[in-house]
Design a protein around this motif. Structure first.
Motif, PDB file in Angstrom:
ATOM      1  N   LYS B  41       0.498  -1.297  -0.241  1.00 52.37           N
ATOM      2  CA  LYS B  41       0.010  -0.043   0.032  1.00 52.37           C
ATOM      3  C   LYS B  41       0.873   1.360   0.057  1.00 52.37           C
ATOM      4  CE  LYS B  41      -3.414  -2.667   0.490  1.00 52.37           C
ATOM      5  NZ  LYS B  41      -4.448  -3.236  -0.279  1.00 52.37           N
ATOM      6  N   SER B  42       0.075   2.275  -0.633  1.00 51.53           N
ATOM      7  CA  SER B  42       0.581   3.441  -0.439  1.00 51.53           C
ATOM      8  C   SER B  42       1.259   4.203   1.392  1.00 51.53           C
ATOM      9  CB  SER B  42       0.214   4.767  -0.985  1.00 51.53           C
ATOM     10  OG  SER B  42       0.864   6.106  -0.782  1.00 51.53           O
ATOM     11  N   LEU B  43       1.796   5.001   1.533  1.00 57.37           N
ATOM     12  CA  LEU B  43       2.260   6.121   2.825  1.00 57.37           C
ATOM     13  C   LEU B  43       0.516   6.678   3.342  1.00 57.37           C
ATOM     14  CD1 LEU B  43       4.880   4.822   1.605  1.00 57.37           C
ATOM     15  CD2 LEU B  43       5.466   7.468   3.187  1.00 57.37           C
ATOM     16  N   GLU B  44       0.584   6.582   4.718  1.00 52.98           N
ATOM     17  CA  GLU B  44      -0.472   7.309   5.342  1.00 52.98           C
ATOM     18  C   GLU B  44       0.374   8.153   6.654  1.00 52.98           C
ATOM     19  OE1 GLU B  44      -2.765   4.653   7.530  1.00 52.98           O
ATOM     20  OE2 GLU B  44      -3.894   6.224   8.675  1.00 52.98           O
ATOM     21  N   SER B  45       0.087   9.433   6.721  1.00 54.67           N
ATOM     22  CA  SER B  45       0.889   9.990   7.079  1.00 54.67           C
ATOM     23  C   SER B  45       0.054   9.728   8.383  1.00 54.67           C
ATOM     24  CB  SER B  45       0.222  12.106   6.831  1.00 54.67           C
ATOM     25  OG  SER B  45       0.664  12.925   7.594  1.00 54.67           O
ATOM     26  N   LEU B  46       1.108  10.595   9.931  1.00 54.40           N
ATOM     27  CA  LEU B  46       0.317  10.445  11.168  1.00 54.40           C
ATOM     28  C   LEU B  46       0.773  11.219  12.017  1.00 54.40           C
ATOM     29  CD1 LEU B  46       1.704   6.448  11.678  1.00 54.40           C
ATOM     30  CD2 LEU B  46      -0.076   7.146  11.263  1.00 54.40           C
ATOM     31  N   PHE B  47       1.707  11.514  11.610  1.00 57.34           N
ATOM     32  CA  PHE B  47       2.090  12.992  12.977  1.00 57.34           C
ATOM     33  C   PHE B  47       3.469  13.536  11.913  1.00 57.34           C
ATOM     34  CE2 PHE B  47       0.087  11.085  16.894  1.00 57.34           C
ATOM     35  CZ  PHE B  47       0.839   9.344  16.124  1.00 57.34           C
ATOM     36  N   VAL B  48       2.331  14.486  12.405  1.00 59.70           N
ATOM     37  CA  VAL B  48       3.279  16.501  11.514  1.00 59.70           C
ATOM     38  C   VAL B  48       3.649  17.048  13.350  1.00 59.70           C
ATOM     39  CG1 VAL B  48       3.122  18.196  10.779  1.00 59.70           C
ATOM     40  CG2 VAL B  48       1.797  16.008  10.048  1.00 59.70           C
ATOM     41  N   LEU B  49       4.873  16.940  13.658  1.00 59.89           N
ATOM     42  CA  LEU B  49       6.325  17.406  14.274  1.00 59.89           C
ATOM     43  C   LEU B  49       6.425  18.807  13.998  1.00 59.89           C
ATOM     44  CD1 LEU B  49       7.180  14.200  15.881  1.00 59.89           C
ATOM     45  CD2 LEU B  49       5.277  14.808  16.634  1.00 59.89           C
ATOM     46  N   LEU B  50       6.431  20.030  14.703  1.00 57.27           N
ATOM     47  CA  LEU B  50       7.137  21.767  13.896  1.00 57.27           C
ATOM     48  C   LEU B  50       8.146  21.793  14.595  1.00 57.27           C
ATOM     49  CD1 LEU B  50       3.625  22.065  12.248  1.00 57.27           C
ATOM     50  CD2 LEU B  50       5.627  20.826  10.888  1.00 57.27           C
ATOM     51  N   SER B  51       8.206  21.056  16.723  1.00 60.69           N
ATOM     52  CA  SER B  51       9.492  22.317  16.902  1.00 60.69           C
ATOM     53  C   SER B  51      10.166  21.523  17.922  1.00 60.69           C
ATOM     54  CB  SER B  51       8.040  23.376  17.706  1.00 60.69           C
ATOM     55  OG  SER B  51       7.253  22.224  18.176  1.00 60.69           O
ATOM     56  N   ASN B  52      10.730  21.908  18.453  1.00 64.30           N
ATOM     57  CA  ASN B  52      11.416  21.144  19.765  1.00 64.30           C
ATOM     58  C   ASN B  52      10.660  20.675  21.112  1.00 64.30           C
ATOM     59  OD1 ASN B  52      13.401  19.663  20.880  1.00 64.30           O
ATOM     60  ND2 ASN B  52      13.467  21.575  22.082  1.00 64.30           N
ATOM     61  N   GLY B  53      10.419  19.531  21.332  1.00 60.05           N
ATOM     62  CA  GLY B  53       9.772  19.707  22.301  1.00 60.05           C
ATOM     63  C   GLY B  53       7.942  19.057  22.102  1.00 60.05           C
ATOM     64  N   ALA B  54       8.171  18.911  20.682  1.00 61.25           N
ATOM     65  CA  ALA B  54       6.288  18.730  20.393  1.00 61.25           C
ATOM     66  C   ALA B  54       6.123  16.885  20.244  1.00 61.25           C
ATOM     67  CB  ALA B  54       5.871  18.782  18.199  1.00 61.25           C
ATOM     68  N   VAL B  55       4.688  17.013  20.999  1.00 69.24           N
ATOM     69  CA  VAL B  55       3.974  15.749  21.206  1.00 69.24           C
ATOM     70  C   VAL B  55       3.296  15.281  20.760  1.00 69.24           C
ATOM     71  CG1 VAL B  55       2.961  14.265  23.055  1.00 69.24           C
ATOM     72  CG2 VAL B  55       5.246  15.607  23.403  1.00 69.24           C
ATOM     73  N   LYS B  56       2.982  14.441  19.880  1.00 63.43           N
ATOM     74  CA  LYS B  56       0.756  14.127  19.464  1.00 63.43           C
ATOM     75  C   LYS B  56       0.589  13.194  19.590  1.00 63.43           C
ATOM     76  CE  LYS B  56       1.037  18.239  16.929  1.00 63.43           C
ATOM     77  NZ  LYS B  56       0.752  17.831  15.157  1.00 63.43           N
ATOM     78  N   GLN B  57      -0.179  12.505  20.231  1.00 63.43           N
ATOM     79  CA  GLN B  57      -0.872  11.480  20.231  1.00 63.43           C
ATOM     80  C   GLN B  57      -1.945  11.088  19.383  1.00 63.43           C
ATOM     81  OE1 GLN B  57      -1.518  10.523  24.071  1.00 63.43           O
ATOM     82  NE2 GLN B  57      -2.071   8.198  23.869  1.00 63.43           N
ATOM     83  N   GLU B  58      -2.459   9.827  19.073  1.00 62.77           N
ATOM     84  CA  GLU B  58      -2.988   9.392  18.625  1.00 62.77           C
ATOM     85  C   GLU B  58      -3.549   7.857  18.544  1.00 62.77           C
ATOM     86  OE1 GLU B  58      -5.484  11.610  16.091  1.00 62.77           O
ATOM     87  OE2 GLU B  58      -6.527   9.547  15.928  1.00 62.77           O
ATOM     88  N   GLY B  59      -4.967   7.659  19.186  1.00 63.34           N
ATOM     89  CA  GLY B  59      -5.080   6.563  20.077  1.00 63.34           C
ATOM     90  C   GLY B  59      -3.664   5.847  20.355  1.00 63.34           C
ATOM     91  N   ARG B  60      -3.085   4.587  19.919  1.00 69.91           N
ATOM     92  CA  ARG B  60      -1.901   3.806  21.103  1.00 69.91           C
ATOM     93  C   ARG B  60      -0.567   4.290  20.742  1.00 69.91           C
ATOM     94  NH1 ARG B  60      -4.408  -1.287  23.496  1.00 69.91           N
ATOM     95  NH2 ARG B  60      -6.614  -1.095  22.170  1.00 69.91           N
ATOM     96  N   LEU B  61      -1.200   5.540  19.492  1.00 72.08           N
ATOM     97  CA  LEU B  61       0.747   5.799  19.233  1.00 72.08           C
ATOM     98  C   LEU B  61       0.793   7.121  19.551  1.00 72.08           C
ATOM     99  CD1 LEU B  61       0.901   4.918  15.389  1.00 72.08           C
ATOM    100  CD2 LEU B  61       1.412   3.862  17.928  1.00 72.08           C
TER     101      LEU B  61
END
Lengths: 113, 112
Positions: B41-61
């Motif tokens: 399959k192709s690539l699915e975007s999960l997270f975009v981190l744009l600065s130092n210390g950035a934290v993103k959460q989605e479900g179990r990730l």
């Protein structure tokens, strides 16, 4: 939901033949990318367009590969002649924001026999 | 030349356990992206981190970025089979024209 469209999804060709892939980015996305992904590797950028202009084709094998985006919307990637080593997934992506988040199409799986 | 390294390249995970995978890069950048790819399959975007210390959460990730260490981590909480896939990190080497350099990917396999 807007998506990047690519065709064909699969292409089998013999070496020395010409092949062409088509990509239609998400509407309004000015930046379009073509990547090649060899099995087991990450995608590698072949060419980047900003509107109709090429901004980076440093990794494009220009002796056999060409790419165009004439009206700044859809794009075509061509290989002529195809070689065995060109067998790979060819991915198109587009981006519309300053954050450069790229959205990928389903890809074209090329097999060169 | 920007280099992006991911490790480990393959990880067998047990359902219900927690894991962390890593992405290191060699050149200063404050834009890092995580993608997921299922086989064929192709690539699915999960997270975009744009600065130092950035934290993103989605479900179990949960993804984080430390630009000083040039390191991003992807933490998996209570792994489930649906998370089996290959995960790529990509770094935006911002020059005159932004473009992504991808790591080789980490293949995760969740076993019962």
């Amino acid at each position: 939901e807007a998506e990047v469209a690519q065709s064909p999804r699969y292409k089998i060709t013999e070496k020395s033949q010409a092949v062409a892939f088509w990509c239609d980015p998400i509407s309004g996305h000015a930046t379009l990318y073509w990547y090649r992904q060899i099995l087991g590797q990450g995608p590698e950028l072949l060419v980047q367009f900003q509107d109709e202009s090429v901004v980076d084709d440093s990794q494009l094998p220009k002796d056999r590969f060409s790419a165009e985006r004439l009206k700044g919307v859809d794009s075509t990637l061509k290989i002529q002649p195809a070689e065995l080593g060109d067998s790979a997934m060819y991915l198109c992506a587009s981006a519309g924001s300053s954050y450069n988040e790229q959205f990928f199409g389903p890809g074209t799986r090329l097999t060169v026999l | 030349e920007l280099k992006v390294e991911q490790n480990p390249l393959f990880l067998s995970m047990q359902e219900g356990k927690n894991y962390t995978i890593y992405c290191n890069y060699s050149t200063t950048s404050d834009r890092l992206y995580w993608y997921r790819q299922d086989p064929g399959k192709s690539l699915e975007s999960l997270f975009v981190l744009l600065s130092n210390g950035a934290v993103k959460q989605e479900g179990r990730l949960m993804a984080s970025l430390d630009t000083k260490a040039r390191l991003s981590t992807l933490h998996i909480t209570a792994a489930v089979h649906d998370l089996s896939a290959t995960y790529f990190c990509a770094v935006d080497y911002t020059g005159a024209n932004s473009k992504l350099t991808f790591g080789k990917g980490i293949t995760l396999s969740v076993r019962p």
